[in-house]
Design an enzyme around this catalytic site. Structure first.
Site, PDB file in Angstrom:
ATOM      1  N   ASN A 143       0.863  -1.182   0.000  1.00  5.16           N
ATOM      2  CA  ASN A 143       0.000   0.000   0.000  1.00  5.16           C
ATOM      3  C   ASN A 143       0.904   1.238   0.000  1.00  5.16           C
ATOM      4  O   ASN A 143       2.135   1.138  -0.005  1.00  5.16           O
ATOM      5  CB  ASN A 143      -1.019  -0.037   1.159  1.00  5.16           C
ATOM      6  CG  ASN A 143      -0.344  -0.022   2.534  1.00  5.16           C
ATOM      7  OD1 ASN A 143       0.765   0.498   2.683  1.00  5.16           O
ATOM      8  ND2 ASN A 143      -1.005  -0.589   3.526  1.00  5.16           N
ATOM      9  N   GLY A 239      -7.102  -6.016   1.062  1.00  3.76           N
ATOM     10  CA  GLY A 239      -5.792  -6.111   0.422  1.00  3.76           C
ATOM     11  C   GLY A 239      -5.370  -7.565   0.204  1.00  3.76           C
ATOM     12  O   GLY A 239      -4.767  -7.903  -0.818  1.00  3.76           O
ATOM     13  N   ASP A 240      -5.696  -8.421   1.165  1.00  6.46           N
ATOM     14  CA  ASP A 240      -5.340  -9.840   1.052  1.00  6.46           C
ATOM     15  C   ASP A 240      -6.116 -10.503  -0.084  1.00  6.46           C
ATOM     16  O   ASP A 240      -5.573 -11.309  -0.838  1.00  6.46           O
ATOM     17  CB  ASP A 240      -5.626 -10.558   2.372  1.00  6.46           C
ATOM     18  CG  ASP A 240      -4.943  -9.890   3.559  1.00  6.46           C
ATOM     19  OD1 ASP A 240      -3.825  -9.368   3.367  1.00  6.46           O
ATOM     20  OD2 ASP A 240      -5.518  -9.863   4.657  1.00  6.46           O
TER      21      ASP A 240
END
Lengths: 353, 353
Positions: A143, A239-240
């Site tokens: 990120n 995000g995963d």
């Protein structure tokens, strides 16, 4: 698609972050997934309290050694996520180095999970270990904050963004960088190609997704971007999920294929991220709609004062925002075709350098 | 189908046993699955060597406590499998007791994983704990040896089979028993209803699946059976897959429905097991066909002498026989309709008692 993914990240009993967010999508898309758990917790840290324990570096090594002895270290792809401390990360690094040597075709997606919004949530001594891992990666999905942490460059303007990408590609040898959600600050919005810039009035309601891929050392990277509407509220595991979908959809042979398959200036990464972004956003929309339909006490807005007095407010909010992943099986398996949120080439990105 | 399953069983990084065999099918059929790992191993024990560690009773309790604190103990169904020792099993028993009290409608499938073919592979002190758990169960799925271990009755003839089922139903208060794979000994084959008895010549190539359900205390149980062709070789995780599919397909409200939905003498359990048996056998056939196509060195037959000299023979055999679970997503999600291996009522089962 067929292949075997070795996924090394966190496990939670309840909800969808880490391995729980990654395994199901990868499996639905046809991959066998070897799952090594770096922690075994009841739930993610956002709830405020969790039970269970971290997997020690010695335990991780005992798992890797037995897998090697039994000839079970045979992944075609590797995915690493949350690894809580430097000893454990070093054990993972030694493993990835071995796998990379055995198989130069190995696709390694490294998600350098370290923190968000200016705050580290792993111990700081992982930073140099992550830096040493970067040259082994095929794709990284940091990120905004993790790009700054890895490169030591504050991202405040187009110039610093270029410097950071250059550092990742040239100094750290990363061929593919995908940053999924960058706040669309005015300096960034102003410089975007017209085709993808959202109306000025709604800039703050959008995030930018950017990819950068180098195909050879002498050319600048190909940069692609897309804007995504921001949904209110914080959802964990997004995000995963995104990283697992990027890995699932990444086809390294695309660059060698005919223009009908990969039109000029598109990259294997921009194609994979277009699919991943589309599906992640669709799952997130489904989750958001579900959370909005919950009874009021399950979706009390963030209020630090009230939350401090009554911690169950936050707990219920978290529970109501767990990804609706299992219910999204058709989204995960779909081909979105023309409805894909396709990344556009940012043709002038390097020009003003 | 919608619901939330709390699954408490083993985790292996590579391959498909325990939670790895159960979670994906349940998720594909629409269930959220909370996964608590009773061990974290590299691979199943059949390989001869494995790395990782067992989860202590204290760690399990720390996970359960945090889940309770965060109001995350909200399953509609519970599935328990391999739990390696009495302390851990006692912690699970306390949890299930609490969940049962909170929700009398809870569906609890207890797979009393203790051993096979005359050999225990858990410590013997789990036996009394499993006995104390039986009254909390909705369905149990023991194998032949586990029925003997729980009841203390050797299954040598129809009379002893009746005694064992009576003991499970009446003394231990288990409403539904499903035994998936009983060797079809002559005494058993002779007594079977004609409709399902395989040709005498191929008896040894078949296994029997039997279910027994009590609807009220005063009637004998409804017994249903079906034969399944036996595939050569030992495949791990088949029982875990079967149990997860029984739980996934079990609809407790069926008995109250119209005859068009549930014809007379069928039970919720016989319907669920018919689905589970059909799908498990189809996954097993797919796995068998795959393993047969492997290069010869990956599928060397069991030979205790050669295996002792060259342990990698066994390791590769095991690896080649891991369930082709991810590749079976369409089998798992299919409605087999008329092709279902439907269990038949054994109408005279109790008559000669």
């Amino acid at each position: 698609m067929e292949g075997r993914v070795l996924s090394i990240q966190s496990h939670v009993a309840f909800g969808y972050v880490g391995g729980k967010a990654a395994a199901f999508p990868l499996q639905c898309l046809g991959y066998d997934v070897d799952l090594v758990n770096t922690v075994n917790f009841s739930n993610h840290a956002g709830y405020g309290r969790s039970g269970g324990s971290k997997t020690s570096a010695a335990e991780l090594e005992s798992i890797f050694e037995a897998m090697e002895f039994n000839e079970l270290l045979c992944p075609t792809r590797v995915l690493t996520g949350y690894i809580p401390n430097a000893e454990a990360l070093a054990a993972v690094a030694r493993l990835v180095e071995k796998l990379r040597k055995q198989n130069p075709e190995l696709i390694y997606l490294l998600d350098p999970v370290m923190g968000d919004a200016g705050r580290l949530y792993v111990s700081a001594d992982v930073i140099p270990v992550y830096r040493s891992l970067l040259p082994l990666s095929t794709i990284i999905t940091p990120n905004w904050f993790e790009v700054e942490t890895l490169t030591g460059i504050s991202l405040t303007d187009l110039h610093s963004l270029r410097l950071a990408l250059t550092k990742l590609h040239k100094d750290f040898g990363v061929p593919n960088v995908a940053i999924s959600s960058i706040p669309l600050a005015p300096w960034l919005s102003e410089t975007l190609p017209n085709a993808i810039r959202p109306p000025a009035v709604s800039e703050s309601e959008h995030l930018l997704c950017i990819t950068s891929s180098v195909s050879n050392e002498n050319s600048p990277s190909e940069v692609h971007v897309q804007c995504v509407p921001l949904l209110p509220g914080y959802f964990s595991g997004v995000g995963d999920l995104f990283s697992s979908l990027v890995l699932a959809h990444y086809k390294p042979s695309l660059e060698a294929s005919l223009p009908e398959v990969l039109p000029p200036f598109r990259t294997s990464l921009s194609e994979a991220v277009s699919q991943a972004l589309t599906k992640t956003h669709a799952v997130l929309c489904k989750t958001f709609e579900y959370s909005e339909r919950l009874p009021e006490e399950e979706r009390l807005v963030t209020d630090d004062e009230k939350d401090a007095v009554e911690p169950i407010r936050k707990v219920r909010r978290m529970r109501g925002r767990e990804l609706r992943l299992v219910q999204s099986i058709d989204i995960i398996r779909s081909d979105f075709g023309d409805a894909t949120r396709r990344l556009e080439r940012w043709s002038g990105f390097w020009e003003k350098l």
